[in-house]
Structure formats: C-alpha cells, structure tokens
Design an enzyme around this catalytic site. Structure first.
Site, PDB file in Angstrom:
ATOM      1  N   TYR A 140       0.712  -1.265   0.063  1.00 34.79           N
ATOM      2  CA  TYR A 140       0.120  -0.107  -0.009  1.00 34.79           C
ATOM      3  C   TYR A 140       0.680   1.342   0.075  1.00 34.79           C
ATOM      4  CZ  TYR A 140      -4.581  -2.257   0.120  1.00 34.79           C
ATOM      5  OH  TYR A 140      -5.719  -2.795   0.128  1.00 34.79           O
ATOM      6  N   GLY A 268     -10.324  -6.028  -4.137  1.00 37.32           N
ATOM      7  CA  GLY A 268      -8.789  -6.193  -4.832  1.00 37.32           C
ATOM      8  C   GLY A 268      -8.045  -7.182  -3.729  1.00 37.32           C
ATOM      9  N   ASP A 269      -8.332  -6.810  -2.377  1.00 33.03           N
ATOM     10  CA  ASP A 269      -7.739  -7.802  -1.344  1.00 33.03           C
ATOM     11  C   ASP A 269      -8.338  -9.113  -1.498  1.00 33.03           C
ATOM     12  OD1 ASP A 269      -5.886  -5.850   0.067  1.00 33.03           O
ATOM     13  OD2 ASP A 269      -7.825  -4.628   0.299  1.00 33.03           O
ATOM     14  N   ARG A 270      -9.527  -9.309  -1.618  1.00 28.37           N
ATOM     15  CA  ARG A 270     -10.084 -10.541  -1.660  1.00 28.37           C
ATOM     16  C   ARG A 270      -9.505 -11.567  -2.886  1.00 28.37           C
ATOM     17  NH1 ARG A 270     -12.110 -14.602   1.347  1.00 28.37           N
ATOM     18  NH2 ARG A 270     -10.582 -15.509   0.144  1.00 28.37           N
ATOM     19  N   ALA A 273      -5.847 -12.098  -2.125  1.00 32.41           N
ATOM     20  CA  ALA A 273      -5.536 -13.262  -1.024  1.00 32.41           C
ATOM     21  C   ALA A 273      -6.139 -14.514  -1.327  1.00 32.41           C
ATOM     22  CB  ALA A 273      -6.627 -13.025   0.184  1.00 32.41           C
TER      23      ALA A 273
END
Length: 487
Positions: A140, A268-270, A273
C-alpha cells in the site's frame, strides 16, 4: 481433504472505519448531503484485511507489517488477535486510518489520516520471509515491502510470490509468480515504463499514447509490465468484467460469474488473497485467477465491506455449488433507493422462448428482477419422478445468463411463500396461463402491499411438449413436421 496451505502476508496494515447512514437532503449552508443515523464500523484494512481473508479460507496466516503505537494500532491488534500471527516491524508516525462516510451504501466522502511508514526490517521479519512456503505482498505504498525487498527477492526464487502493487509503491521483485494490478494501476505502471523507454530514445508503440479498447489496453499493459518487471504473469483486474491473465503472450480473459453491483471496497484484497492461497496450494495461475475472480465477485455480491459481520470478521461465504447474487440484499438495496422489486417464479425446466419473453416483460416493469426457482426435489413433487430434465445448478446458470435477470433464488418447498416473505417484492409476476385462484401466494404478496401481475404467455411453448418431441426418433419428428405443415 487436504488442509489449505499456510500463507505469509507482507505489507502495509491500515485501520478502516465506515460511517453508514442515509441522506435525503442537502445542507442549507453548502451543497453537500446531510448524512444522518450513521452507524460506525471498524475493520482491518490494507494488508491486514488481505491476511484476514486468507485466514477466513482456513489458512494458517502470518502477517508481517508495521503497526507502531497509538489508539489505532491497539485497535487493529485487537481485531487481528486470534485470526493471524503478527510479526511487527518498526513504524515511524501514526498508523494510517481510512474513514468513509456513506449514504444509502454509496461513499460520499473519505478522510485519510496517519502518515506512518515502515522504518526498517528486523531479523525476525527477514527469517519469517525466508521460511515462507508462499507469500502475498499487499503493498500500500507505506514502506513495508521496501524494507523487506531483499528477503522478498530471495523468496521469489524459491516459492510462489503474489504481489498486489500500489501506485505509490515500488515495482514487484523479479520472478514474482503473479502480479495483480487493477486496470488503472496497470496503465499507470505501464505509462512509467513508456516514459523511461522514451527517455532512452524509443517508444514501444512508436508514437504518443492513444485511446484503445479496455481489453486490448489491459493486454498491452500486462505484456509491458511482464517485460519491464521480469515477473512470470500479470492479472489485470477489470472490476465487474473479471480479470485478464497474461504470461506475455495471448491473454486469458476470466469473466466474472455475474454482474455484482455494490461496494467494491476490499475486493482487490479478496482477489489477491484468494489467488495467493490457491497458488500456495499448488494451483496453476489460470486456476488461481479463476478462483480469485469468483471470490471477489461473491464478496461484492454479499455487500462488500458493508457485508462484513458486526464483529468486523471479514469471513466470506463458503463457495456455493451455484454462486449467485444474494437476492435479499439486492431487494433491500433496491427498496432503499426507492426502486421497484419484481419477482417471478417457476421450474424453468428446458428454458424456452415463452420463459424468456415472460422474464423480459417482468424486468421492464421494475428496477430489478429476482427469479425464484423450484429445487429439484420441489420439481419432482410437482411434475413427477422423471422431472426435472435439467438439474437446478444448470437451470440457475442459464437463468443468470439472461440480461433481464438480476438474481436467482432457489426454494425447496412446493410454493415460494417462505422465500417471498424474505424478499417482499412489490410485484410478483406469473405467466398468463395461471389464474389468481391457482396462486396460493397471492394473499401473502398483498399482505405487504405487493401486487400479483399476470403477463402474456407465448402460445405453443411448453417444456412438456419440448420433452416429448425430443424423445421421438428423427423419422417421427420429420413426420410430425410434415403433418403440421399440411394442416
């Protein structure tokens, strides 16, 4: 069944706040919405959210990040406790926090505070990276990936490394198995590469940048980044259109399983991951990206950040046999916005033109159409042991492929009354071959002010007749057509 492989997440943790309320007027002293009745929610953000998603998939997750001191850091430690193991590195400044103000589920303002950056690596952090069997870098742009770059470069030569980049962060390390920029991020990174190339005396396209169709644009950017970064593959995420996976040659487009309108914060994190976890399990990038697209779509469908549990546990729903938008959430969202919810029901066995015409007409009279479908057991009770001809998973998939259908719900009872109580549609649409006396759900729909509407049904279309024709041999079908033509 083999347990999911462990995963190391390296990156910048954030603390996210949402203030969610309603707005029905503008302030008298400025043209800004007045948000009232706001409810506050707090959850892990950034790399911490990605780590929680991976843990929710049943993985043993370690997070290497910089937290520092202060109230925000203490809150985030509490939220992470019991979910992931945390290896901390030093932080200068305050932990970054992001606060969104939402009205009717739509962000109207965002406040960012906290200027903290990772101040350096520790021996424990380097050793943790060196011992990892798979790594997700959630960069980030706040320094964690930078201070551990040498350790991450060594890891990429041995194990799968997935890098989720940020425009303010550095490039991924050479040899990364998969990089997951959004389309806008890929364009920005590729433009930097073009600028460097131009400074050296040449451009890859021989001229100034020009508008191009999005898919072609994303494919070219991915190829540029693979060459310039020295990574194995790039998956450009395309929001509701899915993702484009490139190894530097002809790209693979992985479409989203359905349109999922809603709050995409955290999607986006989902995606990253899920992709990292599947690569850790030994999957090929193609399978990892396919699974990631489906997981991110489910996440948005189920409300995105607003759909996380009240205790801020970002646990997504388990994968379903038939993934589909959550009908009740869709109905609530449309009602909140003052729209009209339409529902239609049936077996939809051997979907034919009569079904399609009915559903198209139903969609035109409202703002969303939810189709209620009999389960296989329900169809057997109604139609007999030889039905359905098409299993419910396939029936749902075909229905959801229709542009007029916004969501599909399956019910196991003989009638959809229980499901209708949950959905509370404004309009319940049925084909014109029904009579109101044959609809036991009509009084129920009327109880909340809903209306039962009969729509014209195309004559001569019947699943039973289609099935009977399909059972004939070719000669019998030909004779039947000849008799029909002679009438």
């Amino acid at each position: 069944m083999t347990a999911p492989a462990p995963l190391l997440v390296v990156g910048d943790a954030l603390l996210d706040h949402d203030l969610s309320g309603t707005a029905d007027r503008l302030a008298p002293d400025a043209p800004v919405p007045v948000v009232h009745g706001a409810r506050r929610g707090t959850r892990p953000g950034g790399a911490a959210l990605a780590a929680c998603f991976a843990a929710a998939d049943g993985r043993d997750v370690t997070l290497v990040t910089a937290l520092g001191d202060g109230e925000a850091a203490r809150t985030l430690r509490r939220l992470l406790h019991g979910r992931v193991r945390v290896v901390e590195i030093p932080l200068t400044g305050e932990l970054a926090c992001k606060t969104r103000i939402l009205a009717q589920g739509v962000p109207v303002l965002r406040l960012d505070d906290g200027d903290g950056r990772a101040a350096g690596a520790t021996d424990e952090a380097r050793e943790t990276v060196g011992a990892a069997s798979a790594v997700l870098v959630a960069d980030y742009g706040r320094g964690t990936a930078d201070v551990l770059r040498e350790a991450l470069a060594r890891a990429a030569r041995k194990v799968p490394v997935v890098w989720d980049p940020h425009p303010r962060g550095g490039p991924p390390v050479e040899g990364s198995r998969l990089v997951t920029p959004s389309a806008a991020e890929a364009r920005a990174f590729a433009a930097r590469t073009e600028e460097v190339t131009a400074a050296g005396g040449a451009r890859r396209d021989g001229g100034p940048a020009r508008p191009r169709p999005e898919l072609h644009h994303a494919a070219e950017d991915a190829r540029t980044l693979i060459r310039s970064w020295g990574v194995n593959s790039v998956a450009v995420t395309l929001g509701p259109d899915g993702a484009l996976l490139s190894h530097g040659d002809a790209p693979l487009l992985v479409p989203a399983p359905h349109c999922a309108p809603g709050d995409a914060c955290g999607a986006g994190d989902r995606f990253a991951a899920t992709a990292a976890g599947l690569l850790a399990d030994g999957a090929l990038p193609e399978k990892a990206v396919h699974g990631a697209v489906h997981a991110a779509t489910r996440y948005v469908t189920d409300g995105g950040a607003a759909g996380l549990r009240h205790d801020q546990d970002p646990v997504p729903p388990a994968p379903e046999t038939v993934p589909h938008p959550e009908p009740a959430l869709l109905a609530d969202r449309v009602r909140t916005r003052g729209g009209t919810v339409v529902a239609a029901g049936g077996c939809f066995d051997l979907l034919h033109a009569g079904h399609v015409a009915l559903l198209q007409e139903a969609r035109r009279i409202g703002d969303c159409l939810i189709v209620c479908v009999n389960s296989d057991a329900s169809v057997r009770r109604r139609k007999g042991a030889t039905r359905p001809l098409v299993p419910v998973a396939d029936r749902v998939r075909v229905l959801r492929a229709l542009s007029c259908v916004d969501a599909v719900a399956v019910f196991d009872e003989d009638t959809p009354e229980r499901l209708l109580k949950e959905l509370r549609p404004h309009i319940w649409a049925k084909g014109g071959d029904y009579a109101l006396a044959q609809l036991p759900e009509a009084p129920l729909v009327g109880s909340w002010g809903g209306e039962v509407v009969l729509l014209p049904y195309l004559d001569g279309r019947s699943t039973t007749e289609l099935a009977a024709k399909a059972a004939l041999d070719p000669a019998e079908r030909s004779a039947g057509r000849a008799r029909a033509a002679g009438r």
